[in-house]
Each structure stands twice: as structure tokens, then as C-alpha cells.
Enzyme design. Sequence first.
Site, PDB file in Angstrom:
ATOM      1  N   HIS A  61       0.859  -1.180   0.000  1.00 33.78           N
ATOM      2  CA  HIS A  61       0.000   0.000   0.000  1.00 33.78           C
ATOM      3  C   HIS A  61       0.893   1.227   0.000  1.00 33.78           C
ATOM      4  O   HIS A  61       2.129   1.108  -0.036  1.00 33.78           O
ATOM      5  CB  HIS A  61      -0.966  -0.007   1.192  1.00 33.78           C
ATOM      6  CG  HIS A  61      -0.304   0.095   2.531  1.00 33.78           C
ATOM      7  ND1 HIS A  61       0.488  -0.908   3.061  1.00 33.78           N
ATOM      8  CD2 HIS A  61      -0.301   1.092   3.459  1.00 33.78           C
ATOM      9  CE1 HIS A  61       0.934  -0.546   4.257  1.00 33.78           C
ATOM     10  NE2 HIS A  61       0.467   0.669   4.514  1.00 33.78           N
ATOM     11  N   ASP A  65       5.758   4.803   5.017  1.00 38.43           N
ATOM     12  CA  ASP A  65       6.754   3.896   5.602  1.00 38.43           C
ATOM     13  C   ASP A  65       6.923   2.614   4.794  1.00 38.43           C
ATOM     14  O   ASP A  65       7.851   1.844   5.061  1.00 38.43           O
ATOM     15  CB  ASP A  65       6.407   3.567   7.057  1.00 38.43           C
ATOM     16  CG  ASP A  65       5.040   2.936   7.229  1.00 38.43           C
ATOM     17  OD1 ASP A  65       4.109   3.325   6.500  1.00 38.43           O
ATOM     18  OD2 ASP A  65       4.881   2.051   8.113  1.00 38.43           O
ATOM     19  N   HIS A  66       6.080   2.399   3.790  1.00 41.32           N
ATOM     20  CA  HIS A  66       6.164   1.167   3.002  1.00 41.32           C
ATOM     21  C   HIS A  66       6.718   1.371   1.595  1.00 41.32           C
ATOM     22  O   HIS A  66       6.969   0.379   0.904  1.00 41.32           O
ATOM     23  CB  HIS A  66       4.793   0.495   2.925  1.00 41.32           C
ATOM     24  CG  HIS A  66       4.373  -0.140   4.210  1.00 41.32           C
ATOM     25  ND1 HIS A  66       4.452  -1.490   4.466  1.00 41.32           N
ATOM     26  CD2 HIS A  66       3.891   0.423   5.351  1.00 41.32           C
ATOM     27  CE1 HIS A  66       4.026  -1.748   5.686  1.00 41.32           C
ATOM     28  NE2 HIS A  66       3.675  -0.595   6.251  1.00 41.32           N
ATOM     29  N   ASP A 204       0.066  -4.308   5.998  1.00 43.72           N
ATOM     30  CA  ASP A 204      -0.654  -3.746   7.143  1.00 43.72           C
ATOM     31  C   ASP A 204      -2.119  -4.142   7.052  1.00 43.72           C
ATOM     32  O   ASP A 204      -2.767  -3.936   6.014  1.00 43.72           O
ATOM     33  CB  ASP A 204      -0.554  -2.224   7.149  1.00 43.72           C
ATOM     34  CG  ASP A 204       0.820  -1.731   7.569  1.00 43.72           C
ATOM     35  OD1 ASP A 204       1.713  -2.584   7.777  1.00 43.72           O
ATOM     36  OD2 ASP A 204       1.004  -0.513   7.686  1.00 43.72           O
ATOM     37  N   HIS A 262       6.543  -5.415  11.754  1.00 47.10           N
ATOM     38  CA  HIS A 262       5.897  -4.101  11.864  1.00 47.10           C
ATOM     39  C   HIS A 262       5.752  -3.710  13.337  1.00 47.10           C
ATOM     40  O   HIS A 262       4.677  -3.365  13.817  1.00 47.10           O
ATOM     41  CB  HIS A 262       4.533  -4.102  11.154  1.00 47.10           C
ATOM     42  CG  HIS A 262       4.091  -2.738  10.723  1.00 47.10           C
ATOM     43  ND1 HIS A 262       3.278  -1.936  11.503  1.00 47.10           N
ATOM     44  CD2 HIS A 262       4.341  -2.029   9.602  1.00 47.10           C
ATOM     45  CE1 HIS A 262       3.037  -0.796  10.878  1.00 47.10           C
ATOM     46  NE2 HIS A 262       3.673  -0.829   9.705  1.00 47.10           N
TER      47      HIS A 262
END
Length: 348
Positions: A61, A65-66, A204, A262
Amino acid sequence: MDLSVFFAGTAGSIPTPRRGLPAALVRRGGDRILFDCGEGTQRQLVQSVGLTELTEVFLTHFHADHWLGLPGLLKTFDLRARERPLAVHGPPGLRELLTLAMRVAGRVRYGLELIELAPGDVLERDGYHIAPVAVAHRVSNALGYVLYEDQRPGEFDPEAATALGLVPGPEFGRVQRGETIRGVRPEQVLGPPRPGRKLVLSGDTSPCETLAIASHAADLLVHEATFTEEEHVRAAETGHSTAAQAATLARDAGVSMLALTHFSTRYPPGALREEARAIFPGTVLPRDFDTIEIPFAERGRPELVHWEDRRAAESAGEAEAGAEAEADAEAEADAEADGETVADSARR
């Protein structure tokens, strides 16, 4: 065929001195597949296994942070004169996002393909498939991914093959590859097909049925655990999972190993580990640069290999190889000296 997951970053949202932002490198044979690319991922790779030539990239997504480490990584490949095209996959919106990002990072001269995926798509690769799965995060288009291998031929029975008149050697190999040799069919000398391996990465997500179904009988489930059960309300509000929820999903799905990731700075890892293992004992908490090796089922269960243990084993191997090389050099020098002595005696 080796299959492993290297954890380049295991923190969530905020990096720490010991944990980088989300990134996992899946290695299968010669393929190198990066799932998510948080800020600093290329430096994490440089510090550990090296900045390998990636086969392809998958984003779960578009929370920063990804993916924020990806534009710099793509530009570094360009500066290293990469020639091989690279495909980046992700949810709808990928093309717009990376087109804007690369205007800042700078163009690349190799082929860069941006492929938007949706649940139900299946990407066929050499001996395996990758399928996106809808998950339940704060954004509507978040994805998890399933990597699953093709079925393998059953175990070969050499005694049955010999009894049926096949000659050990090339004929054994040909019948195992599916050929009928002098009337002997593969099913006469092979056991039932054996399943390939299965790896699931959640991205997530809150607990959701789609991920639970996709995780059925997986060898490894990599699942986020941003909260403990004490804050399950906050987890639901933010579209995340608790360690207990991840463990419950792993138990009910019948997976072999659960790897939590995570991690939030609000909890010590031990609290998450204890909560999860009370429900699913086969839970591990990888640290940055750790690897999980996934063997075929008949060769054992997945194994977590800590980075420092791998480095120690490699150093020991290098030291042993160096000692052997030194011994060989000394033996060669001694042989040369003996030869010179014999020659001198002959001349005298």
C-alpha cells in the site's frame, strides 16, 4: 531450490537504531523479489546481503513507511548502469504515485514497468505464482501477497523402475520429467504429487477473512503485529493487528510458522512474543537482517536464522578455507623445496 525471506526492515511507521522500515527480500533460486521498500531500505541491504539486482518489486500500500525508499533505490540501479528491465507491482494508484516520485528522483535509463494489481490477479512465474489478496487497512486498496509454488512430482521409486525394465541413468531422469520410456509411464514409478511451498505476507491489516483463507496451510505467514491485545480497540481504529490476533489467524489457518513484524516502539518484543506464543507456539519475531529458510516439507520445518549466527558460520567457514589454503601452500612449498634439493644433489 532454495526459498527464504530476508528481513531488511521490521519496524512500523518509525525506524529505530536497530530496526528499519518495512522491507522483505524473498529469495527463490536466482529470483530476488522485494516486498515493500521503506525509507532507508537500500542502505539496509548494502549493510547486510548487498544491493542485489532485484527481479521485481511488490508494494502492499502507499503509506510512506512502506514505499518511500523506492525512488532512491530505483535511481541507484540507474547509476550502477542497470540494463535489465524492472517491474514494480502494487495497488491501483501505483503509476501516478511513482511517476510523480521519479520526477524528483530523476529518470532511469533501464525499462521500468509499473503494474497495478487487484485481488484475483495471478502472476505466473517459473515454477511458482504470486497473487495479491485484499486486506483490511485504513486505505481501500491495501494488499497482501501469496507466493505459492507449483506441485512437484511424487517421490521416485528406483526399485520399481528397475523392475519394470528401466536402466539406471538417463532413463530414470527422463521418466521423472514426465516421459514414457519403453512403455513405462511416470505414474508407475512416482508417488503422489507433492505440494510446493507457500509464503504469505500480510502487509498492514486488521484481521480479515480474505487473508485467513489465503493463509491456509502456508509454510510461513509474515504478519504485522503493531499492537498488543491491551490496545485492540486502537488496533481496529487504525487498521492494524495485535500479536494475539495474528497468532489466532495463524493457528486457525494451520500455518507452519508465524513471523511477526511491523513492530511499534511502544512495546518490548518480548511482550509481543509472549502474547502470540500463548496462542500459537510456532511464532518468531525476526530482527533486522534475520532470515527464515523455508525447506520442502519432507526436509523439515521453516527455520529462523539470526544474522549474527549466519555471520559467525560464514566467518568460521572462511577461516577454515583460509587454513586449508595455507596448508596447501605450505605443502606445495615443501614439495618445491624437496625438488630443488634433489636437483642440487644430482648436479653435485
